[in-house]
Design a protein around this motif. Structure first.
Motif, PDB file in Angstrom:
ATOM      1  N   LEU A  53       0.665  -1.151   0.174  1.00 51.89           N
ATOM      2  CA  LEU A  53       0.005   0.035   0.006  1.00 51.89           C
ATOM      3  C   LEU A  53       0.819   1.151  -0.087  1.00 51.89           C
ATOM      4  CD1 LEU A  53      -2.709  -1.242   2.586  1.00 51.89           C
ATOM      5  CD2 LEU A  53      -3.147  -0.472   0.116  1.00 51.89           C
ATOM      6  N   ASP A  54       2.032   1.150   0.792  1.00 54.03           N
ATOM      7  CA  ASP A  54       3.066   2.435   0.697  1.00 54.03           C
ATOM      8  C   ASP A  54       3.638   2.559  -0.468  1.00 54.03           C
ATOM      9  OD1 ASP A  54       2.434   3.015   3.636  1.00 54.03           O
ATOM     10  OD2 ASP A  54       4.227   2.057   4.201  1.00 54.03           O
ATOM     11  N   ALA A  55       3.748   1.469  -1.269  1.00 63.61           N
ATOM     12  CA  ALA A  55       4.333   1.634  -2.632  1.00 63.61           C
ATOM     13  C   ALA A  55       3.307   2.150  -3.762  1.00 63.61           C
ATOM     14  CB  ALA A  55       4.779   0.291  -3.166  1.00 63.61           C
ATOM     15  N   GLY A  56       1.933   2.446  -3.062  1.00 67.80           N
ATOM     16  CA  GLY A  56       1.077   2.933  -4.216  1.00 67.80           C
ATOM     17  C   GLY A  56       0.226   1.771  -4.795  1.00 67.80           C
ATOM     18  N   LEU A  57       0.309   0.607  -4.568  1.00 63.83           N
ATOM     19  CA  LEU A  57      -0.578  -0.427  -5.067  1.00 63.83           C
ATOM     20  C   LEU A  57      -1.999  -0.502  -4.526  1.00 63.83           C
ATOM     21  CD1 LEU A  57       1.608  -3.749  -5.517  1.00 63.83           C
ATOM     22  CD2 LEU A  57       0.871  -2.002  -7.291  1.00 63.83           C
ATOM     23  N   PRO A  58      -3.153  -0.664  -5.169  1.00 61.25           N
ATOM     24  CA  PRO A  58      -4.448  -0.743  -4.782  1.00 61.25           C
ATOM     25  C   PRO A  58      -4.605  -2.117  -4.371  1.00 61.25           C
ATOM     26  CG  PRO A  58      -4.567  -0.592  -7.201  1.00 61.25           C
ATOM     27  CD  PRO A  58      -2.955  -0.202  -6.828  1.00 61.25           C
ATOM     28  N   THR A  59      -5.789  -2.078  -3.245  1.00 60.16           N
ATOM     29  CA  THR A  59      -5.966  -3.414  -2.739  1.00 60.16           C
ATOM     30  C   THR A  59      -6.489  -4.423  -3.710  1.00 60.16           C
ATOM     31  OG1 THR A  59      -8.220  -2.597  -1.985  1.00 60.16           O
ATOM     32  CG2 THR A  59      -6.449  -2.508  -0.173  1.00 60.16           C
TER      33      THR A  59
END
Length: 120
Positions: A53-59
């Motif tokens: 999530l911190d890397a920007g990937l959506p759930t």
């Protein structure tokens, strides 16, 4: 362990852990009284989720790639559409750009620290 302990061990609010469960990212056992019981292995899983999530990937993407992060790795191709592959390629490149930026910033801070320590 209970949700409070998992929250403490992972520095993740219980509300966020329940959200991960709603999204299908975590699957705790349920006791007879309805309480969630979290396995010790979920500590690492929560840390993986937070990192992604911190890397920007959506759930929705995290849910699909989480099985690939298990040991031993289990790779599932059933949901790998061309759009998913393109999205993962874009996300990987975005993470690479962020890593390069973070590396430059870290190096700059280290240089600054070295200079400050020389003067001290």
């Amino acid at each position: 362990m209970r949700i409070g302990e998992l929250a403490r061990l992972t520095d993740t609010p219980p509300r966020l852990l329940r959200y991960y469960e709603e999204q299908g990212l975590l699957t705790p056992r349920r006791e007879a009284n309805g309480y969630r019981e979290y396995d010790e292995s979920l500590v690492d899983r929560v840390l993986q989720i937070r990192g992604l999530l911190d890397a920007g990937l959506p759930t929705r993407i995290i849910k699909q790639i989480l099985p690939c992060l298990d040991s031993p790795r289990k790779i599932h191709f059933a949901d790998a559409t061309p759009e998913m592959i393109a999205t993962l390629e874009c996300e990987t490149e975005r993470m690479e750009r962020r890593i390069r930026c973070l590396t430059r910033n870290r190096d700059a801070v280290l240089e600054y620290l070295a200079a400050v320590k020389e003067l001290a």
